[in-house]
Design a protein around this motif. Structure first.
Motif, PDB file in Angstrom:
ATOM      1  N   ILE A 150     -49.170 -26.034 -20.075  1.00  0.00           N
ATOM      2  CA  ILE A 150     -50.584 -25.665 -20.014  1.00  0.00           C
ATOM      3  C   ILE A 150     -50.972 -25.129 -21.383  1.00  0.00           C
ATOM      4  N   SER A 151     -51.838 -25.852 -22.079  1.00  0.00           N
ATOM      5  CA  SER A 151     -52.217 -25.438 -23.428  1.00  0.00           C
ATOM      6  C   SER A 151     -53.441 -24.525 -23.438  1.00  0.00           C
ATOM      7  N   LYS A 152     -54.298 -24.661 -22.428  1.00  0.00           N
ATOM      8  CA  LYS A 152     -55.486 -23.812 -22.343  1.00  0.00           C
ATOM      9  C   LYS A 152     -55.804 -23.552 -20.877  1.00  0.00           C
ATOM     10  N   SER A 153     -56.494 -22.453 -20.639  1.00  0.00           N
ATOM     11  CA  SER A 153     -56.904 -22.101 -19.282  1.00  0.00           C
ATOM     12  C   SER A 153     -58.282 -21.456 -19.344  1.00  0.00           C
ATOM     13  N   TYR A 154     -59.181 -21.919 -18.465  1.00  0.00           N
ATOM     14  CA  TYR A 154     -60.549 -21.413 -18.444  1.00  0.00           C
ATOM     15  C   TYR A 154     -60.870 -20.894 -17.049  1.00  0.00           C
ATOM     16  N   LYS A 155     -61.212 -19.625 -16.940  1.00  0.00           N
ATOM     17  CA  LYS A 155     -61.616 -19.039 -15.668  1.00  0.00           C
ATOM     18  C   LYS A 155     -63.116 -19.261 -15.513  1.00  0.00           C
ATOM     19  N   LEU A 156     -63.499 -20.276 -14.737  1.00  0.00           N
ATOM     20  CA  LEU A 156     -64.900 -20.656 -14.626  1.00  0.00           C
ATOM     21  C   LEU A 156     -65.638 -19.900 -13.528  1.00  0.00           C
ATOM     22  N   SER A 157     -64.909 -19.379 -12.554  1.00  0.00           N
ATOM     23  CA  SER A 157     -65.504 -18.552 -11.508  1.00  0.00           C
ATOM     24  C   SER A 157     -64.371 -17.772 -10.864  1.00  0.00           C
ATOM     25  N   ALA A 158     -64.715 -16.959  -9.890  1.00  0.00           N
ATOM     26  CA  ALA A 158     -63.688 -16.147  -9.231  1.00  0.00           C
ATOM     27  C   ALA A 158     -62.643 -17.012  -8.555  1.00  0.00           C
ATOM     28  N   LEU A 159     -63.041 -18.219  -8.125  1.00  0.00           N
ATOM     29  CA  LEU A 159     -62.137 -19.064  -7.353  1.00  0.00           C
ATOM     30  C   LEU A 159     -61.769 -20.364  -8.055  1.00  0.00           C
ATOM     31  N   ARG A 160     -62.249 -20.573  -9.263  1.00  0.00           N
ATOM     32  CA  ARG A 160     -61.950 -21.828  -9.962  1.00  0.00           C
ATOM     33  C   ARG A 160     -61.441 -21.569 -11.371  1.00  0.00           C
ATOM     34  N   THR A 161     -60.297 -22.180 -11.664  1.00  0.00           N
ATOM     35  CA  THR A 161     -59.726 -22.140 -13.009  1.00  0.00           C
ATOM     36  C   THR A 161     -59.477 -23.569 -13.458  1.00  0.00           C
ATOM     37  N   ASP A 162     -59.939 -23.916 -14.640  1.00  0.00           N
ATOM     38  CA  ASP A 162     -59.633 -25.220 -15.221  1.00  0.00           C
ATOM     39  C   ASP A 162     -58.511 -25.049 -16.230  1.00  0.00           C
ATOM     40  N   ILE A 163     -57.478 -25.878 -16.099  1.00  0.00           N
ATOM     41  CA  ILE A 163     -56.370 -25.841 -17.043  1.00  0.00           C
ATOM     42  C   ILE A 163     -56.336 -27.145 -17.827  1.00  0.00           C
ATOM     43  N   VAL A 164     -55.884 -27.061 -19.048  1.00  0.00           N
ATOM     44  CA  VAL A 164     -55.665 -28.239 -19.882  1.00  0.00           C
ATOM     45  C   VAL A 164     -54.164 -28.403 -20.051  1.00  0.00           C
ATOM     46  N   VAL A 165     -53.659 -29.536 -19.563  1.00  0.00           N
ATOM     47  CA  VAL A 165     -52.220 -29.790 -19.589  1.00  0.00           C
ATOM     48  C   VAL A 165     -51.904 -30.774 -20.706  1.00  0.00           C
TER      49      VAL A 165
END
Length: 321
Positions: free
Chosen positions: A30-45
């Motif tokens: 996982i090179s990056k991680s974005y917390k977009l909301s309390a229940l959603r996280t976008d990861i860049v693999v």
């Protein structure tokens, strides 16, 4: 003399060991991680198999009740690159918010059938989705999001076919699978035509995916050829007859075509999925493999029906999680 022989032996051993160390395969991370909301996280693999970064959304529950299993939601062929249709159209965030499960939604798989392509395609490249989804991504999700190692698949249309292919080829990884308006079997002219047409809609050539129709690679990706791997799994199949119903008459936003044209197209697509899914259901029954039937007498190839199917699919696959 003895010291000279020892030195020569050590030098030879070094020549053998060093290349092996240098050729060690890189691991996905996982090179990056974005917390977009309390229940959603976008990861860049960073994916070695795909040769690029792959963005994935992960939905987590509102209440953290300890380690949780994972369900993978696979898009259809028309999915956008920026975010999974399950989020924007399927309301997956609302549905799973109160369920103790990780929901993983890969992006950018349109037209690929979430499989490993054999040759580079001028339009779609050479995706290696099967390797990414079965080897690279699960351990990262489990480590980052407190996973238990138990997984299931839910896919719509193209993603429904992929869900059954993945569980049939990797039964040790998944406890269940659901296909919503998909066409799991790929043998026979009609089913092969469905696959080839789906890939062609995105500008790709299915020959670059599995080779010529009917070849060994096509058979290897047909769940019908691996029915024994589906025994004991929690399986769900749904599709509508293609008949237009009340949900098709409600006003919709975001469609570029007139509603009559949208309904006509959705009716034709769903009729094909209905025929193919029924064919697969018969094959499961003949093999004595249990599944949950979600077939509908009405319904087109559209999100109002898939939103209704999601709770039914979840009720089935969740039993194995």
């Amino acid at each position: 003399m003895a010291s000279s022989l020892l030195a020569a032996a050590l030098a030879a051993a070094a020549c053998v060991v060093l290349p092996a160390v240098a050729s060690a395969s890189p691991k996905a991370r996982i090179s990056k991680s974005y917390k977009l909301s309390a229940l959603r996280t976008d990861i860049v693999v960073a994916s070695p198999s795909m040769g690029k970064n792959i963005r994935v959304s992960v939905l987590t529950p509102r209440a953290d009740r300890g380690p949780r299993s994972t369900v993978y939601l696979l898009d259809g062929a028309g999915a956008t690159k920026g975010v999974s249709d399950w989020i924007t159209k399927g309301r997956a965030g609302q549905f799973f918010a109160d369920k103790n499960v990780n929901v993983v939604l890969p992006m950018g798989g349109a037209g690929t059938f979430y499989t490993n392509w054999r040759k580079r395609d001028p339009k779609l490249g050479k995706p290696q989705w099967e390797t990414f989804l079965t080897r690279e991504l699960p351990p990262l999700v489990d480590k980052q999001f407190n996973g238990t190692g138990r997984n299931a698949l839910i896919g719509l249309s193209m993603g429904g076919q992929a869900a059954y292919t993945l569980i049939a080829r990797h039964p040790q990884l998944y406890t269940g699978a659901a296909s919503l308006s998909g066409c799991p079997p790929v043998s026979g002219p009609l089913n092969q035509g469905y696959v080839r047409t789906t890939v062609a809609k995105t500008g790709g050539d299915a020959n670059n995916m599995w080779g010529p129709p009917g070849s060994r690679s096509w058979r290897a990706h047909d769940p019908v050829m691996h029915l024994d791997a589906l025994r004991g799994k929690h399986l769900f199949l749904s599709a509508g007859s293609g008949a237009i119903g009340p949900l098709d008459l409600a006003p919709r936003t975001g469609d570029d075509m007139p509603q009559e044209a949208v309904n006509a197209s959705g009716s034709a697509l769903e009729l094909g999925a209905y025929r193919c899914s029924l064919e697969f259901a018969v094959q499961l029954r003949q093999a004595g493999i249990a599944y949950t039937d979600g077939f509908r007498l009405i319904g087109t190839h559209s999100w109002p029906y898939w939103r209704q199917d999601l709770p039914l699919a979840w009720a089935t696959v969740s039993r194995g999680l």
